[in-house]
Design a protein around this motif. Structure first.
Motif, PDB file in Angstrom:
ATOM      1  N   PRO A  17       0.875  -0.997  -0.183  1.00 45.05           N
ATOM      2  CA  PRO A  17      -0.206  -0.224   0.317  1.00 45.05           C
ATOM      3  C   PRO A  17       1.227   1.411   0.504  1.00 45.05           C
ATOM      4  O   PRO A  17       0.358   2.536  -0.357  1.00 45.05           O
ATOM      5  CB  PRO A  17      -0.948   0.077   0.874  1.00 45.05           C
ATOM      6  N   LEU A  18       1.801   1.492   0.759  1.00 41.53           N
ATOM      7  CA  LEU A  18       2.425   2.385   0.303  1.00 41.53           C
ATOM      8  C   LEU A  18       3.479   2.962  -1.568  1.00 41.53           C
ATOM      9  O   LEU A  18       3.616   3.568  -1.441  1.00 41.53           O
ATOM     10  CB  LEU A  18       4.456   2.334   1.625  1.00 41.53           C
ATOM     11  N   LEU A  19       3.498   1.352  -1.810  1.00 45.26           N
ATOM     12  CA  LEU A  19       3.523   2.289  -3.335  1.00 45.26           C
ATOM     13  C   LEU A  19       2.557   2.742  -3.761  1.00 45.26           C
ATOM     14  O   LEU A  19       2.785   2.890  -5.265  1.00 45.26           O
ATOM     15  CB  LEU A  19       4.438   1.078  -3.490  1.00 45.26           C
ATOM     16  N   ILE A  20       1.048   2.350  -3.754  1.00 43.67           N
ATOM     17  CA  ILE A  20       0.471   2.787  -4.239  1.00 43.67           C
ATOM     18  C   ILE A  20       0.160   4.140  -4.854  1.00 43.67           C
ATOM     19  O   ILE A  20       0.169   4.529  -3.652  1.00 43.67           O
ATOM     20  CB  ILE A  20      -0.722   1.501  -4.110  1.00 43.67           C
ATOM     21  N   ARG A  21      -0.642   4.903  -5.978  1.00 42.40           N
ATOM     22  CA  ARG A  21      -0.742   5.791  -6.266  1.00 42.40           C
ATOM     23  C   ARG A  21      -2.699   5.981  -6.109  1.00 42.40           C
ATOM     24  O   ARG A  21      -2.829   5.562  -6.846  1.00 42.40           O
ATOM     25  CB  ARG A  21      -0.210   6.935  -7.455  1.00 42.40           C
ATOM     26  N   ALA A  22      -3.095   6.988  -5.362  1.00 40.64           N
ATOM     27  CA  ALA A  22      -4.007   7.271  -5.671  1.00 40.64           C
ATOM     28  C   ALA A  22      -4.350   7.388  -6.662  1.00 40.64           C
ATOM     29  O   ALA A  22      -3.686   8.632  -6.932  1.00 40.64           O
ATOM     30  CB  ALA A  22      -4.515   8.375  -4.266  1.00 40.64           C
ATOM     31  N   ASP A  23      -5.970   7.189  -7.310  1.00 39.30           N
ATOM     32  CA  ASP A  23      -6.289   7.870  -8.102  1.00 39.30           C
ATOM     33  C   ASP A  23      -6.771   8.991  -7.915  1.00 39.30           C
ATOM     34  O   ASP A  23      -7.101   8.920  -6.822  1.00 39.30           O
ATOM     35  CB  ASP A  23      -6.987   7.104  -9.440  1.00 39.30           C
ATOM     36  N   LEU A  24      -7.452   9.998  -9.048  1.00 40.99           N
ATOM     37  CA  LEU A  24      -7.973  11.466  -8.843  1.00 40.99           C
ATOM     38  C   LEU A  24      -9.230  11.096  -8.448  1.00 40.99           C
ATOM     39  O   LEU A  24     -10.019  10.573  -9.551  1.00 40.99           O
ATOM     40  CB  LEU A  24      -7.924  12.398  -9.812  1.00 40.99           C
ATOM     41  N   GLY A  25      -9.586  11.270  -7.671  1.00 40.73           N
ATOM     42  CA  GLY A  25     -11.811  11.583  -7.021  1.00 40.73           C
ATOM     43  C   GLY A  25     -11.626  10.308  -6.600  1.00 40.73           C
ATOM     44  O   GLY A  25     -12.974   9.791  -6.700  1.00 40.73           O
ATOM     45  N   ARG A  26     -10.781   9.125  -6.357  1.00 39.47           N
ATOM     46  CA  ARG A  26     -10.750   7.452  -6.137  1.00 39.47           C
ATOM     47  C   ARG A  26     -10.527   7.549  -4.495  1.00 39.47           C
ATOM     48  O   ARG A  26      -9.421   8.643  -4.541  1.00 39.47           O
ATOM     49  CB  ARG A  26     -10.093   7.082  -7.329  1.00 39.47           C
ATOM     50  N   SER A  27     -11.214   6.601  -3.502  1.00 41.47           N
ATOM     51  CA  SER A  27     -10.493   6.058  -2.607  1.00 41.47           C
ATOM     52  C   SER A  27      -8.910   5.399  -2.768  1.00 41.47           C
ATOM     53  O   SER A  27      -8.557   5.275  -3.795  1.00 41.47           O
ATOM     54  CB  SER A  27     -11.675   5.275  -1.611  1.00 41.47           C
ATOM     55  N   ARG A  28      -8.343   5.356  -1.983  1.00 47.80           N
ATOM     56  CA  ARG A  28      -6.990   4.742  -2.771  1.00 47.80           C
ATOM     57  C   ARG A  28      -7.516   2.901  -1.897  1.00 47.80           C
ATOM     58  O   ARG A  28      -7.643   3.040  -0.529  1.00 47.80           O
ATOM     59  CB  ARG A  28      -5.700   5.324  -1.029  1.00 47.80           C
TER      60      ARG A  28
END
Length: 240
Positions: A17-28
Motif C-alpha cells: 500500500p505504500l507504493l500504490i498511487r491514489a487516483d484522482l477522485g477515487r479512494s486509495r
C-alpha cells in the motif's frame, strides 16, 4: 485522464500500500485481493430449521442432552486429606510428602445433590405487581403540598413543646472572673510629656480670674468646636 506511468509495473507494486498511487477522485486501494463475484460472504448455517413454513406448522421444543454415553468424570485427589494424614504419620519434608501421595490414594467425595421440591401452588403468577396509577385529582388539588405543610407544622409544634418543657437553670453564682468581666475600671489619661526640670514649675500667667471661669471657658470652647474646622476646633465655621 489517467496519469502517465514511468517504469516497469511489478506485482509487488500492487501488493504494497505504500507504493500504490491514489487516483484522482477515487479512494486509495489497500492492496487486498478479494474473491470473485460468485463468492458468498458470511457464516454458513449448518442447522436445518425448515424456515418459516416449519415454524408456522408446529412448535419445536429443545431436547435435553443426556451424558449417558460420555465417560464418567474421574474424581481428583483430596490433597487436604493427604496432607493431614501425612502430618499425622510424622512426615515433614517435601520428598516424604511426595512419596506418601504416590502410595496413598484419597479421592474427593462427590457433592451431594439434594432434590428441590417445588412447593409453589399451581395457580401462582410470577412477576412484579403493577404500580398503582397516580391520582391525578390529588395532584391538581395540591393534596401532597397540603399534607407536607401539615407535617411541617406538627413537627414545629412538637419541637416548640420540647423547648418549653426544658428545665430552667438555677441561680448562677458570680465568680471573680465574671465580676472582672462586668466591671469597667476607669482609665485615667496619661499626662503630656514634659522635661523633668519643667514639671514642678507653675504657670507665669493666669488669664482667668478664678478656676470656675477657666472651666466655663473650656466647656464653651468644646461645645463651639463642633461647628468649626481644624483638629483643635479653632478654625472657621462650616456651612455644610
Amino acid at each position: 485522464m489517467e496519469a502517465a506511468q514511468v517504469g516497469v509495473i511489478r506485482d509487488s507494486m500492487l501488493a504494497n500500500p505504500l507504493l500504490i498511487r491514489a487516483d484522482l477522485g477515487r479512494s486509495r486501494s489497500r492492496a487486498f485481493t478479494l474473491p470473485g463475484k460468485e463468492f458468498v460472504f458470511g457464516k454458513p448455517n449448518v442447522t436445518t430449521d425448515g424456515g418459516v413454513p416449519e415454524v408456522m406448522s408446529h412448535w419445536s421444543t429443545l431436547v435435553p442432552v443426556t451424558h449417558s454415553d460420555s465417560k464418567p468424570r474421574k474424581a481428583g485427589q483430596d490433597f487436604m486429606a493427604l496432607n493431614r494424614e501425612a502430618v499425622k504419620s510424622g512426615l515433614v519434608t517435601a520428598h516424604e510428602h511426595y512419596q506418601f501421595r504416590a502410595t496413598h490414594n484419597l479421592k474427593l467425595r462427590p457433592p451431594k445433590v439434594e432434590a428441590r421440591l417445588d412447593h409453589s401452588p399451581p395457580d401462582i403468577t410470577f412477576g412484579v405487581h403493577t404500580r398503582p396509577s397516580t391520582p391525578i385529582f390529588d395532584l391538581l388539588e395540591h393534596r401532597y403540598q397540603q399534607r407536607w405543610l401539615e407535617e411541617c407544622r406538627s413537627a414545629q409544634k412538637a419541637s416548640q413543646a420540647k423547648q418549653q418543657k426544658k428545665t430552667k437553670l438555677g441561680k448562677i453564682y458570680e465568680t471573680r472572673t465574671s465580676l472582672l468581666r462586668q466591671s469597667q475600671p476607669s482609665v485615667e489619661p496619661r499626662p503630656l510629656w514634659q522635661l523633668p526640670r519643667f514639671q514642678k514649675v507653675g504657670p507665669h500667667l493666669e488669664t482667668f480670674r478664678n478656676p470656675e471661669a477657666r472651666k466655663k471657658a473650656f466647656s464653651s470652647h468644646f461645645s463651639d468646636s463642633v461647628a468649626r474646622c481644624g483638629l483643635q476646633g479653632q478654625g472657621m465655621y462650616t456651612t455644610s
